[in-house]
Design a protein around this motif. Sequence first.
Motif, PDB file in Angstrom:
ATOM      1  N   GLY A 193     -23.550 -44.853  26.489  1.00 55.70           N
ATOM      2  CA  GLY A 193     -23.797 -46.193  27.023  1.00 55.70           C
ATOM      3  C   GLY A 193     -22.634 -46.729  27.833  1.00 55.70           C
ATOM      4  N   LEU A 194     -21.537 -45.960  27.941  1.00 57.59           N
ATOM      5  CA  LEU A 194     -20.350 -46.431  28.673  1.00 57.59           C
ATOM      6  C   LEU A 194     -20.464 -46.066  30.156  1.00 57.59           C
ATOM      7  CD1 LEU A 194     -17.651 -45.360  26.077  1.00 57.59           C
ATOM      8  CD2 LEU A 194     -18.490 -47.685  26.509  1.00 57.59           C
ATOM      9  N   PRO A 195     -19.797 -46.843  31.030  1.00 56.91           N
ATOM     10  CA  PRO A 195     -19.893 -46.559  32.466  1.00 56.91           C
ATOM     11  C   PRO A 195     -19.144 -45.285  32.842  1.00 56.91           C
ATOM     12  CG  PRO A 195     -18.322 -48.324  32.096  1.00 56.91           C
ATOM     13  CD  PRO A 195     -18.952 -48.030  30.764  1.00 56.91           C
ATOM     14  N   THR A 196     -19.770 -44.470  33.675  1.00 59.09           N
ATOM     15  CA  THR A 196     -19.091 -43.252  34.160  1.00 59.09           C
ATOM     16  C   THR A 196     -18.554 -43.455  35.567  1.00 59.09           C
ATOM     17  OG1 THR A 196     -21.198 -42.418  34.970  1.00 59.09           O
ATOM     18  CG2 THR A 196     -20.498 -41.699  32.777  1.00 59.09           C
ATOM     19  N   GLU A 216     -18.812 -46.029  52.210  1.00 59.09           N
ATOM     20  CA  GLU A 216     -19.172 -45.811  50.802  1.00 59.09           C
ATOM     21  C   GLU A 216     -17.925 -45.427  50.003  1.00 59.09           C
ATOM     22  OE1 GLU A 216     -21.970 -45.879  48.751  1.00 59.09           O
ATOM     23  OE2 GLU A 216     -22.944 -47.029  50.346  1.00 59.09           O
ATOM     24  N   TRP A 217     -17.772 -46.093  48.882  1.00 57.42           N
ATOM     25  CA  TRP A 217     -16.571 -45.985  48.051  1.00 57.42           C
ATOM     26  C   TRP A 217     -17.010 -45.730  46.617  1.00 57.42           C
ATOM     27  CZ3 TRP A 217     -14.778 -50.096  44.617  1.00 57.42           C
ATOM     28  CH2 TRP A 217     -13.426 -50.002  44.245  1.00 57.42           C
ATOM     29  N   LYS A 218     -16.279 -44.878  45.916  1.00 53.54           N
ATOM     30  CA  LYS A 218     -16.741 -44.450  44.601  1.00 53.54           C
ATOM     31  C   LYS A 218     -15.579 -44.409  43.613  1.00 53.54           C
ATOM     32  CE  LYS A 218     -20.312 -41.263  43.008  1.00 53.54           C
ATOM     33  NZ  LYS A 218     -21.225 -40.204  43.410  1.00 53.54           N
ATOM     34  N   GLY A 219     -15.838 -44.853  42.387  1.00 53.78           N
ATOM     35  CA  GLY A 219     -14.822 -44.785  41.342  1.00 53.78           C
ATOM     36  C   GLY A 219     -15.381 -44.091  40.119  1.00 53.78           C
ATOM     37  N   TYR A 220     -14.514 -43.415  39.373  1.00 49.83           N
ATOM     38  CA  TYR A 220     -14.919 -42.660  38.182  1.00 49.83           C
ATOM     39  C   TYR A 220     -14.096 -43.137  36.985  1.00 49.83           C
ATOM     40  CZ  TYR A 220     -16.751 -39.528  41.779  1.00 49.83           C
ATOM     41  OH  TYR A 220     -17.421 -39.004  42.864  1.00 49.83           O
ATOM     42  N   PHE A 221     -14.756 -43.288  35.830  1.00 46.67           N
ATOM     43  CA  PHE A 221     -14.089 -43.709  34.601  1.00 46.67           C
ATOM     44  C   PHE A 221     -14.141 -42.572  33.596  1.00 46.67           C
ATOM     45  CE2 PHE A 221     -16.282 -47.739  36.063  1.00 46.67           C
ATOM     46  CZ  PHE A 221     -15.149 -48.285  36.650  1.00 46.67           C
ATOM     47  N   GLU A 222     -12.975 -42.289  32.987  1.00 44.63           N
ATOM     48  CA  GLU A 222     -12.910 -41.197  32.011  1.00 44.63           C
ATOM     49  C   GLU A 222     -12.017 -41.601  30.833  1.00 44.63           C
ATOM     50  OE1 GLU A 222     -11.512 -37.749  34.134  1.00 44.63           O
ATOM     51  OE2 GLU A 222     -13.186 -37.771  35.538  1.00 44.63           O
ATOM     52  N   VAL A 239     -12.207 -49.133  26.533  1.00 42.96           N
ATOM     53  CA  VAL A 239     -11.925 -49.179  27.973  1.00 42.96           C
ATOM     54  C   VAL A 239     -11.496 -47.805  28.491  1.00 42.96           C
ATOM     55  CG1 VAL A 239     -11.247 -51.622  27.842  1.00 42.96           C
ATOM     56  CG2 VAL A 239      -9.497 -49.833  27.644  1.00 42.96           C
ATOM     57  N   PRO A 240     -11.652 -47.568  29.799  1.00 36.36           N
ATOM     58  CA  PRO A 240     -11.240 -46.273  30.360  1.00 36.36           C
ATOM     59  C   PRO A 240      -9.722 -46.188  30.505  1.00 36.36           C
ATOM     60  CG  PRO A 240     -12.086 -47.693  32.108  1.00 36.36           C
ATOM     61  CD  PRO A 240     -12.279 -48.435  30.811  1.00 36.36           C
ATOM     62  N   THR A 241      -9.159 -45.035  30.165  1.00 36.35           N
ATOM     63  CA  THR A 241      -7.712 -44.844  30.342  1.00 36.35           C
ATOM     64  C   THR A 241      -7.403 -43.905  31.510  1.00 36.35           C
ATOM     65  OG1 THR A 241      -7.678 -43.007  28.763  1.00 36.35           O
ATOM     66  CG2 THR A 241      -7.284 -45.218  27.885  1.00 36.35           C
ATOM     67  N   HIS A 242      -8.448 -43.402  32.168  1.00 40.39           N
ATOM     68  CA  HIS A 242      -8.256 -42.514  33.324  1.00 40.39           C
ATOM     69  C   HIS A 242      -9.261 -42.939  34.388  1.00 40.39           C
ATOM     70  CE1 HIS A 242      -8.265 -38.092  35.012  1.00 40.39           C
ATOM     71  NE2 HIS A 242      -7.677 -38.952  35.820  1.00 40.39           N
ATOM     72  N   MET A 243      -8.764 -43.274  35.595  1.00 39.50           N
ATOM     73  CA  MET A 243      -9.625 -43.750  36.665  1.00 39.50           C
ATOM     74  C   MET A 243      -9.313 -43.008  37.959  1.00 39.50           C
ATOM     75  SD  MET A 243      -9.036 -47.726  35.590  1.00 39.50           S
ATOM     76  CE  MET A 243     -10.358 -48.635  36.329  1.00 39.50           C
ATOM     77  N   LYS A 244     -10.380 -42.649  38.681  1.00 41.30           N
ATOM     78  CA  LYS A 244     -10.213 -41.962  39.963  1.00 41.30           C
ATOM     79  C   LYS A 244     -11.061 -42.687  41.008  1.00 41.30           C
ATOM     80  CE  LYS A 244     -11.489 -37.935  38.221  1.00 41.30           C
ATOM     81  NZ  LYS A 244     -11.653 -36.495  37.891  1.00 41.30           N
ATOM     82  N   VAL A 245     -10.533 -42.745  42.228  1.00 39.52           N
ATOM     83  CA  VAL A 245     -11.233 -43.478  43.286  1.00 39.52           C
ATOM     84  C   VAL A 245     -11.199 -42.670  44.576  1.00 39.52           C
ATOM     85  CG1 VAL A 245     -11.329 -45.654  44.569  1.00 39.52           C
ATOM     86  CG2 VAL A 245     -10.484 -45.654  42.237  1.00 39.52           C
ATOM     87  N   TYR A 262      -3.667 -42.996  35.344  1.00 38.77           N
ATOM     88  CA  TYR A 262      -3.791 -43.073  33.884  1.00 38.77           C
ATOM     89  C   TYR A 262      -3.196 -44.404  33.414  1.00 38.77           C
ATOM     90  CZ  TYR A 262      -4.887 -38.115  34.043  1.00 38.77           C
ATOM     91  OH  TYR A 262      -5.490 -36.904  34.303  1.00 38.77           O
ATOM     92  N   ASN A 263      -3.924 -45.083  32.523  1.00 39.52           N
ATOM     93  CA  ASN A 263      -3.507 -46.399  32.044  1.00 39.52           C
ATOM     94  C   ASN A 263      -2.817 -46.273  30.685  1.00 39.52           C
ATOM     95  OD1 ASN A 263      -4.980 -47.347  34.286  1.00 39.52           O
ATOM     96  ND2 ASN A 263      -6.857 -47.476  33.085  1.00 39.52           N
TER      97      ASN A 263
END
Length: 291
Positions: A193-196, A216-222, A239-245, A262-263
Amino acid sequence: GKESWNDLPLVVQRYLLAAVSVPEGQVLTTDLRSLRFSQTGSFLTDPESQWTSFSAHQTISANPPGFVWDASVAMFPHFPRWPMVQVCDSWVQGKAGIKVALLNVLEMPFLEAQDATMQAEIDQAIELGEAMRWLAESFLVPTSLFPNAGMVDWSAVPLQDGTDDPTKAILRLDDSFGLAKALVVVTFDETTGLPTGIEGERPKWVPTAQKFDMVEWKGYFEDFQQFKVSDSSETTVVVPTHMKVGWINPDTGTTDLYFDGYNHNLHFAGVPHQEATQQQLQEPMETTVMM
């Protein structure tokens, strides 16, 4: 936010219940006001060059929406510590700003406009871009995504058969902010149920054309992790601790990543509902890039 909980798409209700946990028998009485954290990772200034390392400190304000990102970005791939470019990216009280300084001393002019009309277009494009960045990062302060916070509006993504997409929803800034184009489509994991990830059209500066294009711009949550919002509270957030854009390449349809972060060291600040409106993120001083 004119929505009530029951107006939310089911996929969003499911996410918010997974993202914020309150001890049994208690009501969510605290909105997270802000989050301070540090970030490390890699940055790609243009697709032809190589990735370089960065480290940053960021504050995200949940209400009102805003952020200040103070980063040191290495100029060269093989010299991670020197020379560094200081970058301050901010959106505070509706004002967007990008400041860049070399070696903490020389402020580099960013997007010098030819005339007032062009300057207004540049300012609008930067503000929209920063508002969309806040939407992408609002998943780090998930209480800001509840309908009672009044910061955002959620809507379903209709499928051709008339039902709602069970894995997607549209997230936009509330109309009161006057940024109608600030919206992203959020994709949720069917199992957790979490955002990818998120995607949307964001202004991108095209140096050859000397203008912004909507791309078009895209982000990923891991790597989602659970955190207590404070030592004294049993409320937790996921919350996500790894994000890519990245930008979607119009020719190939693939995502050209430019940010991989990385957060760490997340520190939340919360206030009771009625006090939340008085809290303001202070405008960064002009000297933020001269650290």
